[in-house]
Design an enzyme around this catalytic site. Structure first.
Site, PDB file in Angstrom:
ATOM      1  N   ASP A 109     -22.599  34.372 -25.915  1.00  0.00           N
ATOM      2  CA  ASP A 109     -23.591  34.860 -24.936  1.00  0.00           C
ATOM      3  C   ASP A 109     -23.880  36.335 -25.174  1.00  0.00           C
ATOM      4  O   ASP A 109     -25.035  36.769 -25.176  1.00  0.00           O
ATOM      5  CB  ASP A 109     -23.123  34.582 -23.493  1.00  0.00           C
ATOM      6  CG  ASP A 109     -21.694  35.000 -23.216  1.00  0.00           C
ATOM      7  OD1 ASP A 109     -20.958  35.343 -24.170  1.00  0.00           O
ATOM      8  OD2 ASP A 109     -21.301  34.990 -22.030  1.00  0.00           O
TER       9      ASP A 109
ATOM     10  N   ASP B 125     -32.407  31.078 -34.742  1.00  0.00           N
ATOM     11  CA  ASP B 125     -33.793  31.120 -34.260  1.00  0.00           C
ATOM     12  C   ASP B 125     -34.098  32.463 -33.598  1.00  0.00           C
ATOM     13  O   ASP B 125     -35.177  33.033 -33.777  1.00  0.00           O
ATOM     14  CB  ASP B 125     -34.075  29.983 -33.264  1.00  0.00           C
ATOM     15  CG  ASP B 125     -34.695  28.763 -33.942  1.00  0.00           C
ATOM     16  OD1 ASP B 125     -34.464  28.587 -35.155  1.00  0.00           O
ATOM     17  OD2 ASP B 125     -35.414  27.998 -33.269  1.00  0.00           O
TER      18      ASP B 125
ATOM     19  N   ASP C  94     -27.295  27.389 -34.882  1.00  0.00           N
ATOM     20  CA  ASP C  94     -28.660  26.859 -34.745  1.00  0.00           C
ATOM     21  C   ASP C  94     -29.454  27.751 -33.799  1.00  0.00           C
ATOM     22  O   ASP C  94     -30.592  28.135 -34.084  1.00  0.00           O
ATOM     23  CB  ASP C  94     -28.593  25.427 -34.199  1.00  0.00           C
ATOM     24  CG  ASP C  94     -29.978  24.819 -34.003  1.00  0.00           C
ATOM     25  OD1 ASP C  94     -30.810  24.963 -34.911  1.00  0.00           O
ATOM     26  OD2 ASP C  94     -30.216  24.223 -32.930  1.00  0.00           O
TER      27      ASP C  94
ATOM     28  N   TYR D 165     -22.720  18.648 -33.790  1.00  0.00           N
ATOM     29  CA  TYR D 165     -23.696  17.881 -34.556  1.00  0.00           C
ATOM     30  C   TYR D 165     -23.122  16.584 -35.115  1.00  0.00           C
ATOM     31  O   TYR D 165     -23.852  15.609 -35.286  1.00  0.00           O
ATOM     32  CB  TYR D 165     -24.238  18.730 -35.706  1.00  0.00           C
ATOM     33  CG  TYR D 165     -25.419  19.573 -35.339  1.00  0.00           C
ATOM     34  CD1 TYR D 165     -25.304  20.578 -34.394  1.00  0.00           C
ATOM     35  CD2 TYR D 165     -26.651  19.369 -35.941  1.00  0.00           C
ATOM     36  CE1 TYR D 165     -26.382  21.364 -34.061  1.00  0.00           C
ATOM     37  CE2 TYR D 165     -27.743  20.152 -35.615  1.00  0.00           C
ATOM     38  CZ  TYR D 165     -27.611  21.150 -34.678  1.00  0.00           C
ATOM     39  OH  TYR D 165     -28.685  21.923 -34.354  1.00  0.00           O
TER      40      TYR D 165
ATOM     41  N   LYS E 249     -16.822  31.223 -28.528  1.00  0.00           N
ATOM     42  CA  LYS E 249     -16.746  31.221 -27.065  1.00  0.00           C
ATOM     43  C   LYS E 249     -15.273  31.007 -26.720  1.00  0.00           C
ATOM     44  O   LYS E 249     -14.895  30.060 -26.007  1.00  0.00           O
ATOM     45  CB  LYS E 249     -17.659  30.106 -26.510  1.00  0.00           C
ATOM     46  CG  LYS E 249     -17.824  30.129 -24.995  1.00  0.00           C
ATOM     47  CD  LYS E 249     -18.664  31.283 -24.470  1.00  0.00           C
ATOM     48  CE  LYS E 249     -18.643  31.315 -22.954  1.00  0.00           C
ATOM     49  NZ  LYS E 249     -19.298  32.508 -22.378  1.00  0.00           N
TER      50      LYS E 249
HETATM   51  C1  IPM Z   1     -32.447  23.757 -38.129  1.00  0.00           C
HETATM   52  C2  IPM Z   1     -33.151  22.695 -37.313  1.00  0.00           C
HETATM   53  C3  IPM Z   1     -32.361  21.400 -37.427  1.00  0.00           C
HETATM   54  C4  IPM Z   1     -30.989  21.655 -36.837  1.00  0.00           C
HETATM   55  C5  IPM Z   1     -33.023  20.164 -36.788  1.00  0.00           C
HETATM   56  C6  IPM Z   1     -34.411  19.941 -37.320  1.00  0.00           C
HETATM   57  C7  IPM Z   1     -32.180  18.936 -36.960  1.00  0.00           C
HETATM   58  O1  IPM Z   1     -33.311  23.115 -36.001  1.00  0.00           O
HETATM   59  O2  IPM Z   1     -32.310  23.576 -39.351  1.00  0.00           O
HETATM   60  O3  IPM Z   1     -32.056  24.769 -37.555  1.00  0.00           O
HETATM   61  O4  IPM Z   1     -30.802  21.538 -35.622  1.00  0.00           O
HETATM   62  O5  IPM Z   1     -30.081  21.983 -37.607  1.00  0.00           O
HETATM   63 MG    MG Z   2     -32.691  25.106 -35.651  1.00  0.00          MG
END
Ligand code: IPM
Ligand code: MG
Length: 367
Positions: free
Chosen positions: A224, A252, A248, A140, A191
């Site tokens: 993975d 999710d 990240d 990032y 990894k």
């Molecule tokens: C998160 C989001 C952010 C990230 C984006 C919106 C920049 O996906 O907070 O997980 O990638 O960190």
């Molecule tokens: Mg995210």
């Protein structure tokens, strides 16, 4: 008196933060805990009003506040802007400038919602895991980063995965400390079979574990495999720690185990300073959801639960945090649902009605 900075941001941000403000007002009226609030701009709306997604004024207010609550940033309106003007730059900017390196993303299944998960009930029932994502390093922010045109006319893109051992040590300690007050299990995800940076990550986490946290059960997993294990058998995990990029993605995945992105809070914490202050930003994991913005149908619970994390982690108001969590759980147990967590055909309430229901339950708990 605690000073909270409210940043509504874009999309459904103003709605979900507005509903959470009602909860803050409730505590001001009905508990001995008192808060003042201020507002600031971030993201697309900040760009529209000031020409930058991350105004200096916002940074100043956020660093002076005891904690910040953010709705969400982003939307199609700003997607074609040059990189530095995009709403996401505001979010990444505030994370970096306040040095918010520790991102706590709990994935907890409310049993009333276990049927909303796309996984079988028995796989997710009672699930309660905590993903700790490093938030200020890795791909990032790593330099060099660019896309350039080569002599033959083709393009080359470069981003850099980088960590130094100090960054790994501090996120490891945050994770071990959390494991200590939970189920004493930490899984570090990397990894290390391919990427040297993460091999170093693994060594550093192992060292800290052996020297400082011998009583924590530490394991390591390749990313993975971890993504597969999260959907195969998520209850094997307690605390997971990983870098910015893997975190990240994995967070999710973990969020969907719970049935809805609309339920998940998060905390981003900085280093404890000598004066005892610690910068902190709390935000729902869901995005700005521009498609449902302004319709009063968003789910405010992730933001309300983010405020609960603020009570817990920034202010150590454990009793109030527990009561707020309980109020949310009671509302769900009573069958109250916003559209995103309603099963098909089930009746649902609006964003404002949902927070009113939470306040009704809070009233009972504070009597
Ligand atoms: C998160 C989001 C952010 C990230 C984006 C919106 C920049 O996906 O907070 O997980 O990638 O960190
Ligand atoms: Mg995210």
């Amino acid at each position: 008196m605690k000073k909270i900075l409210l940043i509504e941001g874009d999309g459904i941000g103003p709605e979900v933060v507005g509903e959470t403000k009602k909860i803050i007002d409730f505590f001001n009226k009905n508990s001995d805990k008192k808060f003042t609030t201020e507002s600031a701009l971030l993201g697309g709306i900040a760009f529209d009003k000031t020409g930058t997604p991350f105004p200096q004024e916002t940074l100043k207010l956020a660093s002076e506040a005891d904690a910040t609550l953010l709705g969400a940033v982003g939307g199609p309106k700003w997607e074609s802007l040059e990189y530095k003007f995009r709403p996401e730059r505001g979010l990444l900017g505030i994370r970096k400038e306040l040095n918010l390196f520790a991102n706590l993303r709990p994935a907890k299944v409310f049993n009333a919602l276990a049927n909303s998960s796309t996984l079988k009930r028995e796989i997710v029932e009672d699930l309660d895991i905590m993903i700790v994502r490093e938030l200020t390093g890795d791909l990032y922010f790593g330099e060099p980063r660019y896309v350039k045109t080569l002599d033959d006319g083709s393009k080359q893109g470069v981003n850099t995965m980088t960590y130094n051992s100090k960054e790994v040590e501090r996120i490891a300690r945050v994770s071990f400390d959390l494991a200590k007050i939970r189920n004493k299990k930490l899984c570090s995800v990397d990894k290390a079979n391919v990427i040297e940076t993460t091999e170093m990550w693994r060594e550093v986490v192992s060292d800290i574990g052996a020297k400082e946290y011998p009583d924590i059960n530490l394991s390591h997993m390749y990313v993975d495999n971890a993504s597969m294990q999260l959907v195969r058998n998520p209850k094997q995990f307690d605390v997971i720690v990983t870098g910015n990029m893997f975190g990240d993605i994995l967070s999710d995945t973990a969020s969907m185990l719970t049935g809805s992105l609309g339920m998940l809070p998060s905390a981003s914490l900085g280093e404890k300073q000598n004066n005892g202050k610690q910068h902190a930003l709390y935000e729902p994991v869901h995005g700005s959801a521009p498609d449902i913005a302004g319709k009063n149908i968003a789910n405010p619970l992730a933001t309300i639960l983010s405020f609960s994390m603020m009570l817990r982690y920034s202010f150590n108001y454990i009793d109030e945090a527990n009561k707020l969590d309980q109020a949310v759980e009671n509302v769900l147990n009573n069958g109250v649902r916003t559209a995103d967590i309603a099963l098909s055909g089930q009746k649902f309430v609006s964003c404002t009605e949902m927070s009113d229901k939470v306040i009704e339950e809070l009233k009972k708990l504070f009597n």
